[in-house]
Structure formats: C-alpha cells, structure tokens
Design a protein around this motif. Structure first.
Motif, PDB file in Angstrom:
ATOM      1  N   GLY A  73       1.048  -1.131   0.072  1.00 20.16           N
ATOM      2  CA  GLY A  73      -0.143  -0.002   0.039  1.00 20.16           C
ATOM      3  C   GLY A  73       0.809   1.334   0.126  1.00 20.16           C
ATOM      4  O   GLY A  73       0.334   2.049  -0.751  1.00 20.16           O
ATOM      5  N   GLU A  74       2.061   1.222   0.599  1.00 18.86           N
ATOM      6  CA  GLU A  74       3.034   2.438   0.796  1.00 18.86           C
ATOM      7  C   GLU A  74       3.490   2.777  -0.799  1.00 18.86           C
ATOM      8  O   GLU A  74       3.449   3.742  -0.906  1.00 18.86           O
ATOM      9  N   TYR A  75       3.791   1.712  -1.196  1.00 21.46           N
ATOM     10  CA  TYR A  75       4.246   1.927  -2.657  1.00 21.46           C
ATOM     11  C   TYR A  75       3.159   2.382  -3.563  1.00 21.46           C
ATOM     12  O   TYR A  75       3.507   3.388  -4.391  1.00 21.46           O
ATOM     13  N   VAL A  76       1.797   1.777  -3.415  1.00 26.15           N
ATOM     14  CA  VAL A  76       0.757   2.174  -4.396  1.00 26.15           C
ATOM     15  C   VAL A  76       0.596   3.806  -3.990  1.00 26.15           C
ATOM     16  O   VAL A  76       0.262   4.563  -4.801  1.00 26.15           O
ATOM     17  N   LEU A  77       0.789   4.211  -2.872  1.00 23.44           N
ATOM     18  CA  LEU A  77       0.346   5.379  -2.368  1.00 23.44           C
ATOM     19  C   LEU A  77       1.173   6.498  -2.967  1.00 23.44           C
ATOM     20  O   LEU A  77       1.095   7.576  -3.563  1.00 23.44           O
ATOM     21  N   ARG A  78       2.803   5.975  -3.014  1.00 25.71           N
ATOM     22  CA  ARG A  78       3.726   6.853  -3.468  1.00 25.71           C
ATOM     23  C   ARG A  78       3.488   6.975  -5.127  1.00 25.71           C
ATOM     24  O   ARG A  78       3.719   8.084  -5.740  1.00 25.71           O
ATOM     25  N   VAL A  79       3.110   5.541  -5.790  1.00 21.84           N
ATOM     26  CA  VAL A  79       2.707   6.017  -7.068  1.00 21.84           C
ATOM     27  C   VAL A  79       1.455   6.881  -7.474  1.00 21.84           C
ATOM     28  O   VAL A  79       1.439   7.821  -8.543  1.00 21.84           O
ATOM     29  N   PHE A  80       0.538   6.575  -6.473  1.00 21.43           N
ATOM     30  CA  PHE A  80      -0.703   7.496  -6.399  1.00 21.43           C
ATOM     31  C   PHE A  80      -0.482   9.054  -6.500  1.00 21.43           C
ATOM     32  O   PHE A  80      -0.965   9.745  -7.479  1.00 21.43           O
ATOM     33  N   PHE A  81       0.330   9.154  -5.576  1.00 24.92           N
ATOM     34  CA  PHE A  81       0.602  10.817  -5.335  1.00 24.92           C
ATOM     35  C   PHE A  81       1.413  11.253  -6.614  1.00 24.92           C
ATOM     36  O   PHE A  81       1.235  12.227  -6.996  1.00 24.92           O
ATOM     37  N   GLN A  82       2.520  10.531  -7.016  1.00 27.89           N
ATOM     38  CA  GLN A  82       3.147  10.830  -8.204  1.00 27.89           C
ATOM     39  C   GLN A  82       2.451  11.206  -9.435  1.00 27.89           C
ATOM     40  O   GLN A  82       2.217  12.193 -10.201  1.00 27.89           O
ATOM     41  N   VAL A  83       1.528  10.177  -9.546  1.00 34.67           N
ATOM     42  CA  VAL A  83       0.232  10.066 -10.683  1.00 34.67           C
ATOM     43  C   VAL A  83      -0.411  11.375 -10.763  1.00 34.67           C
ATOM     44  O   VAL A  83      -0.838  11.898 -11.757  1.00 34.67           O
ATOM     45  N   LYS A  84      -0.798  11.776  -9.737  1.00 37.24           N
ATOM     46  CA  LYS A  84      -1.832  12.901  -9.371  1.00 37.24           C
ATOM     47  C   LYS A  84      -1.021  14.116 -10.180  1.00 37.24           C
ATOM     48  O   LYS A  84      -1.758  14.851 -10.585  1.00 37.24           O
ATOM     49  N   GLY A  85       0.226  14.211 -10.188  1.00 36.44           N
ATOM     50  CA  GLY A  85       0.709  15.277 -10.876  1.00 36.44           C
ATOM     51  C   GLY A  85       0.524  16.601 -10.181  1.00 36.44           C
ATOM     52  O   GLY A  85       0.657  17.655 -11.075  1.00 36.44           O
ATOM     53  N   ARG A  86       0.599  16.644  -8.760  1.00 36.82           N
ATOM     54  CA  ARG A  86       0.363  17.922  -8.314  1.00 36.82           C
ATOM     55  C   ARG A  86       1.897  18.822  -8.311  1.00 36.82           C
ATOM     56  O   ARG A  86       2.768  17.856  -8.278  1.00 36.82           O
ATOM     57  N   PRO A  87       1.694  20.192  -8.353  1.00 37.30           N
ATOM     58  CA  PRO A  87       2.974  20.718  -8.395  1.00 37.30           C
ATOM     59  C   PRO A  87       3.757  20.332  -6.839  1.00 37.30           C
ATOM     60  O   PRO A  87       2.879  19.888  -5.930  1.00 37.30           O
ATOM     61  N   LEU A  88       4.921  20.159  -6.815  1.00 36.87           N
ATOM     62  CA  LEU A  88       5.485  19.855  -5.565  1.00 36.87           C
ATOM     63  C   LEU A  88       5.109  20.975  -4.379  1.00 36.87           C
ATOM     64  O   LEU A  88       4.987  20.717  -3.052  1.00 36.87           O
ATOM     65  N   PHE A  89       5.224  22.211  -4.842  1.00 39.13           N
ATOM     66  CA  PHE A  89       4.818  23.130  -3.768  1.00 39.13           C
ATOM     67  C   PHE A  89       4.451  24.587  -4.611  1.00 39.13           C
ATOM     68  O   PHE A  89       4.448  24.686  -5.844  1.00 39.13           O
TER      69      PHE A  89
END
Ligand code: UDP
Ligand code: MG
Length: 322
Positions: free
Chosen positions: A285-301
């Motif tokens: 799940g932790e890996y999936v989360l990381r993929v999920f947040f990356q895929v969202k493509g939000r700006p980092l800041f």
C-alpha cells in the motif's frame, strides 16, 4: 469589458431554480461598480437547463455559458467553470440552487483586496435533515483528523479564490477532484466567513447518496494516507499480540507446565501470519500511495513570494514543478 470577478455556478437539471438565480444575479451585478461575469455550467442536464443558459448568454454578454457534453458531476462542472472564467481578480463559486447567497460577493471580495487568496464560507447551521447533518459533520471531523492538509470544518465549495489560486487549481490535473481539499492544499492566506446556508429555492437536491459517498471517498483517499497506515498498524499490532501470546505460553509451559498440546502453536501461527500478511499489504500500500501521489501530478509546492537581487515580488513562475 474584461470582468474583474467571475461567478461560477454549476447547474444540473436546475430548470426550477434558474429564473430566481438569474434574477438575484442580475440584481447583484447591476449594483456592483465593477464588471462581473457569470459562468453558468450545464452539467449535462436532462431538462431544458442548457437551453435556458444558451438563451441567457446570447441575450446578455455578462453571462458566459459552458455546456458540458454529459453529466460529469458537480466537482468537474465547477472545474470546467473555473477553467472558462475570465475574471482577472477573483472567482466566486456558488451552487446553482441559491443555497449560497451570491450577495456575499462584496464581503468576500473585500478580503481578497486585503490580501487573502481564499475566502471560504463556513456554514453556521444547516437546514437539512438530522441524518444528513450528522453524516456531514461526522465526515468533516474524521477528515480533519486524518488529512495531511488543514481542511476547515463545515466549509464547502462556496468560496472566492484569487486569480492566482484559480490558475494553480487549473494546473492541478488530478482526476478525482475534491476542490475544497485542493483549495486548502494550495495555502496562501485563507479566511473563513460564517454564513447561514439557505434552503434550495426550487427543485430537489441533485446530489444522490452515491455521489456524496464518492465525494467523501475522494476527500479521504486524495488527502489522507491514513487508510494505508491503518493496515500497517493493524498488522504490527497483530504481530505484537502473537509475540506476547508466545511469551505467555512459554512461561506457562516451563514455569507452570499447564499448556494444552497443539492448539497453542496453531493459534500463535495464525495470529503471527495474519499480522505479517497485513503488514505486507500495508507495505505494498505504501508503494501504491507513492505511485498514486506521483501520478496525480500535483505541483510539489507553491511559491508565495520570491526575494532576489535585492527586491521582493511575486515569483515569476508561481508554480514550480519537479
Ligand atoms: N450539480 C451538478 N452536477 C451534478 C450534481 C449537482 O452540477 O451531477 C449542481 C447542482 O445543480 C447544484 C449544485 O451542484 O447547483 C449543488 O447540488 P445540490 O444542490 O444537489 O447539492 P446539495 O446542496 O444538496 O449539497
Ligand atoms: Mg443544494
């Protein structure tokens, strides 16, 4: 004339509230000293809402119609309206059923002029049924506890956001949208304004239970890592229990000599391996989360201000991507 402010209202089968909505908006715009446009988004209505929007926008240039090809849902309809909005200073987001009084525009805009970027409305009390109120209030309290952004309690989409916030939200490509969370995520100076939420002028709510549930899930899964953390913690807890059980059994066996044969070992193995499996799921799940947040493509800041070469000012690029 380029509008200073855009009012965005999504409409889905709002034939009955359309007349009163336009009346209220006309009255409001007539008394405002600056140019305002109203972006009416038809979210694939099955009644004649789209025709009403078309007629209104054709006869009055202050109205700007965006007709979606099908029903995409409220959050997406608002997103479409924000993308179309031309207001140079701010965008006011309201519901099309007049539950959010558009007259608050002036009060909200005063805050924007005072340097706030987000002015969100906080419901003083809801005029809905007890059950719905309870569900809403529980949901907001849970979300506030588990979310990694500070999403204010009892605030919905009714808000005014500055042009730069609109531009940033337009650049957040996430597919399952929870606008009030995205709005909080951006940051800057935000302020809540209390108001009394009115009843619908006409018609019935267009949000079904299923749609509300989906919205709630979007809030939780897009703005919290808690569900995955919960699996890992439960797994760790089970492993802990198994070990305590093992120690207790060994003590019983070697100190008191009172352990039933076979059964103990079985129970120990079941608890231990259930725990290990949960942990393993959580790790995946932790890996999936990381993929999920990356895929969202939000700006980092999001950068608020940059001071360089001895001068302060708005940063050249407000959003900085990876
Ligand atoms: N709405 C929409 N698409 C939908 C459902 C609702 O654009 O799929 C609009 C609806 O026309 C209204 C606003 O979103 O202007 C809020 O919907 P509703 O009043 O049903 O929600 P509630 O006020 O009950 O939360
Ligand atoms: Mg409503």
């Amino acid at each position: 004339m380029t509008p200073l402010i855009s009012i965005v209202a999504p409409l889905y089968n709002e034939r009955e509230s359309f007349g009163p909505l336009i009346e209220r908006l006309n009255a409001l715009m007539d008394k405002l000293p600056y140019p305002v446009e109203v972006v009416l988004v038809d979210d694939g209505s099955r009644d004649n809402t789209a025709d009403l929007i078309r007629l209104t926008a054709l006869s009055d240039p202050r109205y700007h119609g965006v007709l979606l090809a099908r029903n995409f849902g409220h959050q997406t309809a608002v997103t479409a309206g924000m993308a179309a909005a031309r207001g140079t200073e701010a965008v006011l987001i309201i519901d099309g059923d007049l539950q959010d009084p558009p007259e608050l525009l002036e009060e909200f805009y005063a805050h924007i002029q005072n340097g706030y970027d987000v002015v969100y409305a906080v419901r003083r009390k809801r005029k809905e049924g007890v059950l719905k109120r309870f569900a809403y209030s529980t949901f907001y309290r849970i979300l506030k506890n588990i979310s990694y952004v500070d999403i204010p309690l009892d605030s919905g989409d009714f808000s005014m956001v500055s042009r730069r916030v609109v531009d940033i939200m337009n650049k957040m490509p996430e597919e399952s949208r929870f606008l009030r969370g995205m709005r909080s995520w951006i940051g800057f100076k935000q302020i809540g304004v209390e108001y009394e939420r009115s009843e619908r002028v006409a018609g019935v709510p267009k949000y079904s239970f299923k749609m509300l549930r989906r919205l709630a899930y979007n809030g939780i899964f897009n703005f919290s890592e808690f569900p995955v953390k919960f699996i890992i913690r439960t797994g760790a807890f089970a492993i802990g229990i198994a070990l305590i059980y093992l120690i207790q059994t060994l003590v019983k066996k070697y100190v008191f000599g009172t352990v039933p044969q076979g059964f103990t070992a079985l129970l120990f193995v079941i608890i231990l391996f259930s725990g290990i499996q949960l942990m393993a799921l959580g790790i995946i799940g932790e890996y999936v989360l990381r993929v999920f947040f990356q895929v969202k493509g939000r700006p980092l800041f999001v950068v608020r201000e940059e001071i360089k070469d001895g001068a302060a000012g708005a940063p050249e690029s407000m959003i900085t991507y990876k």
